[in-house]
Scaffold this motif. Structure first.
Motif, PDB file in Angstrom:
ATOM      1  N   GLU A 106       0.816  -1.221   0.000  1.00  0.00           N
ATOM      2  CA  GLU A 106       0.000   0.000   0.000  1.00  0.00           C
ATOM      3  C   GLU A 106       0.846   1.266   0.000  1.00  0.00           C
ATOM      4  N   HIS A 107       2.072   1.148   0.438  1.00  0.00           N
ATOM      5  CA  HIS A 107       2.923   2.343   0.514  1.00  0.00           C
ATOM      6  C   HIS A 107       3.668   2.635  -0.776  1.00  0.00           C
ATOM      7  N   VAL A 108       3.705   1.671  -1.643  1.00  0.00           N
ATOM      8  CA  VAL A 108       4.580   1.832  -2.810  1.00  0.00           C
ATOM      9  C   VAL A 108       3.866   1.718  -4.154  1.00  0.00           C
ATOM     10  N   ILE A 109       2.637   1.311  -4.115  1.00  0.00           N
ATOM     11  CA  ILE A 109       1.939   0.989  -5.350  1.00  0.00           C
ATOM     12  C   ILE A 109       1.349   2.247  -6.001  1.00  0.00           C
ATOM     13  N   SER A 110       1.347   2.278  -7.321  1.00  0.00           N
ATOM     14  CA  SER A 110       0.832   3.448  -8.043  1.00  0.00           C
ATOM     15  C   SER A 110      -0.698   3.433  -8.115  1.00  0.00           C
ATOM     16  N   PRO A 111      -1.290   4.596  -8.288  1.00  0.00           N
ATOM     17  CA  PRO A 111      -2.746   4.678  -8.469  1.00  0.00           C
ATOM     18  C   PRO A 111      -3.193   3.842  -9.665  1.00  0.00           C
ATOM     19  N   GLN A 112      -2.362   3.794 -10.684  1.00  0.00           N
ATOM     20  CA  GLN A 112      -2.738   3.004 -11.864  1.00  0.00           C
ATOM     21  C   GLN A 112      -2.897   1.529 -11.539  1.00  0.00           C
ATOM     22  N   THR A 113      -1.960   1.022 -10.778  1.00  0.00           N
ATOM     23  CA  THR A 113      -2.044  -0.398 -10.427  1.00  0.00           C
ATOM     24  C   THR A 113      -3.243  -0.661  -9.524  1.00  0.00           C
ATOM     25  N   ILE A 114      -3.460   0.239  -8.596  1.00  0.00           N
ATOM     26  CA  ILE A 114      -4.645   0.094  -7.745  1.00  0.00           C
ATOM     27  C   ILE A 114      -5.902   0.108  -8.602  1.00  0.00           C
ATOM     28  N   ALA A 115      -5.913   1.028  -9.541  1.00  0.00           N
ATOM     29  CA  ALA A 115      -7.079   1.108 -10.430  1.00  0.00           C
ATOM     30  C   ALA A 115      -7.261  -0.201 -11.177  1.00  0.00           C
ATOM     31  N   GLY A 116      -6.154  -0.778 -11.604  1.00  0.00           N
ATOM     32  CA  GLY A 116      -6.236  -2.062 -12.284  1.00  0.00           C
ATOM     33  C   GLY A 116      -6.865  -3.120 -11.401  1.00  0.00           C
ATOM     34  N   MET A 117      -6.482  -3.110 -10.160  1.00  0.00           N
ATOM     35  CA  MET A 117      -7.052  -4.083  -9.219  1.00  0.00           C
ATOM     36  C   MET A 117      -8.548  -3.864  -9.037  1.00  0.00           C
ATOM     37  N   VAL A 118      -8.896  -2.605  -8.866  1.00  0.00           N
ATOM     38  CA  VAL A 118     -10.310  -2.272  -8.694  1.00  0.00           C
ATOM     39  C   VAL A 118     -11.117  -2.737  -9.895  1.00  0.00           C
ATOM     40  N   ALA A 119     -10.616  -2.395 -11.068  1.00  0.00           N
ATOM     41  CA  ALA A 119     -11.326  -2.757 -12.299  1.00  0.00           C
ATOM     42  C   ALA A 119     -11.456  -4.272 -12.417  1.00  0.00           C
ATOM     43  N   PHE A 120     -10.397  -4.940 -12.065  1.00  0.00           N
ATOM     44  CA  PHE A 120     -10.411  -6.395 -12.156  1.00  0.00           C
ATOM     45  C   PHE A 120     -11.420  -7.007 -11.188  1.00  0.00           C
ATOM     46  N   LEU A 121     -11.395  -6.475  -9.983  1.00  0.00           N
ATOM     47  CA  LEU A 121     -12.325  -6.990  -8.967  1.00  0.00           C
ATOM     48  C   LEU A 121     -13.772  -6.750  -9.378  1.00  0.00           C
ATOM     49  N   GLU A 122     -13.994  -5.640 -10.048  1.00  0.00           N
ATOM     50  CA  GLU A 122     -15.369  -5.317 -10.452  1.00  0.00           C
ATOM     51  C   GLU A 122     -15.926  -6.310 -11.453  1.00  0.00           C
ATOM     52  N   LYS A 123     -15.039  -6.911 -12.220  1.00  0.00           N
ATOM     53  CA  LYS A 123     -15.468  -7.935 -13.165  1.00  0.00           C
ATOM     54  C   LYS A 123     -16.049  -9.128 -12.424  1.00  0.00           C
TER      55      LYS A 123
ATOM     56  N   ASP B 131     -10.662  -5.617 -21.354  1.00  0.00           N
ATOM     57  CA  ASP B 131     -11.503  -4.415 -21.280  1.00  0.00           C
ATOM     58  C   ASP B 131     -11.740  -3.961 -19.841  1.00  0.00           C
ATOM     59  N   LEU B 132     -10.661  -3.846 -19.118  1.00  0.00           N
ATOM     60  CA  LEU B 132     -10.771  -3.285 -17.775  1.00  0.00           C
ATOM     61  C   LEU B 132     -11.051  -1.792 -17.888  1.00  0.00           C
ATOM     62  N   ASN B 133     -11.957  -1.333 -17.079  1.00  0.00           N
ATOM     63  CA  ASN B 133     -12.281   0.092 -17.122  1.00  0.00           C
ATOM     64  C   ASN B 133     -11.436   0.857 -16.107  1.00  0.00           C
ATOM     65  N   LEU B 134     -10.241   1.169 -16.513  1.00  0.00           N
ATOM     66  CA  LEU B 134      -9.312   1.807 -15.584  1.00  0.00           C
ATOM     67  C   LEU B 134      -9.704   3.240 -15.252  1.00  0.00           C
ATOM     68  N   GLU B 135     -10.240   3.910 -16.228  1.00  0.00           N
ATOM     69  CA  GLU B 135     -10.671   5.304 -16.007  1.00  0.00           C
ATOM     70  C   GLU B 135     -11.616   5.372 -14.822  1.00  0.00           C
TER      71      GLU B 135
END
Lengths: 142, 142
Positions: A106-123, B131-135
């Motif tokens: 959590e201290h080192v990860i970029s917002p982009q990678t977090i976003a990737g995780m979020v997007a993936f989880l949403e699937k 098709d991850l929605n990163l935005e």
DNA sequence: TAAATATGTTAGGGAGGCCTAACATATTTA
DNA sequence: TAAATATGTTAGGCCTCCCTAACATATTTA
């Protein structure tokens, strides 16, 4: 001046948030216990959090969040939660280890990678994860 | 005594491995440049790597790996590569950021999580990732 | 080959984050 | 309420990893 919070600072915020559990007052002793450090170290660290306008505290009194502090703490917590969930659900990492890893990542990860995780989880598509061959994968690292 | 390598040590090994590119000899100046630190800091750090039996070097001479050092360096490199690939292929993180994140994550991530990444990559199933929605996901973090 | 430049080292220092020991204040309890 | 205990603070120190300045050695080049 971006005033980026150090990993240590983030850990303190996270622990204080957890201990405050809504709005309980939080004692130095408990913070120290939670982080497994000496009370003196907690006192010192809290002093810097005060300087940064993240928490409030009077001598010998309990620690409470400022608005800014609470906001930051919740951000850290959210990030932690996302990582933890991702590791558990997608990569089949067991809870305790996922939690530890999240604590560090959590201290080192970029917002982009977090976003990737979020997007993936949403699937919500974990079929692939269901039969990951972790045993085999572990051996690759030797 | 597990002799765990610090993040800094791992970074040095990684950079030396990269600069040695097979078996070229590596100079302090280049190490310092690669890590964006002062030459003096590199000198000092290399001294501790020598103490730990990871590299060899004579005064004013080039840095070379010991067997142990090379082994460790390759381990770090492999971990880095796995993370980088995972972030790019599965989470659709762009190359540069994936690389940066890998650089930081490689020092803190558990073997279990790495194994999860390896196992996942082996599936080679990236339809979900396509098709991850990163935005949208990025906004969640605000 | 002497001067210029590149490279490497040494010395001293600073910030972050932790420690222990000693002391100060609060709270509990006999 | 006085003593015991819990809690918080201060002071001094250590380690890691970085810095700059000054100096030493090597290498290039005029």
């Amino acid at each position: 001046m971006v005033n980026t919070l150090t990993p240590a600072t983030q850990d303190y915020l996270e622990v204080i948030l957890q201990l405050s559990n809504g709005d309980k007052s939080v004692r130095i002793t408990d913070i120290a216990k939670s982080l497994n450090i000496a009370k003196a170290s907690a006192t010192q660290a809290i002093d810097t959090l005060i300087d940064e306008g993240l928490v409030l505290k009077e001598k010998y009194g309990p620690v409470t969040f400022t608005e800014k502090g609470k906001r930051e703490a919740m951000k850290v917590k959210k990030t932690h939660k996302i990582i933890r969930e991702f590791l558990m659900k997608v990569l089949q990492v067991e809870a305790e280890i996922a939690d530890q890893d999240a604590c560090l990542m959590e201290h080192v990860i970029s917002p982009q990678t977090i976003a990737g995780m979020v997007a993936f989880l949403e699937k919500g598509n974990y079929e692939i994860s269901a039969d990951l061959n972790l045993e085999k994968a572990l051996k690759i690292l030797k």
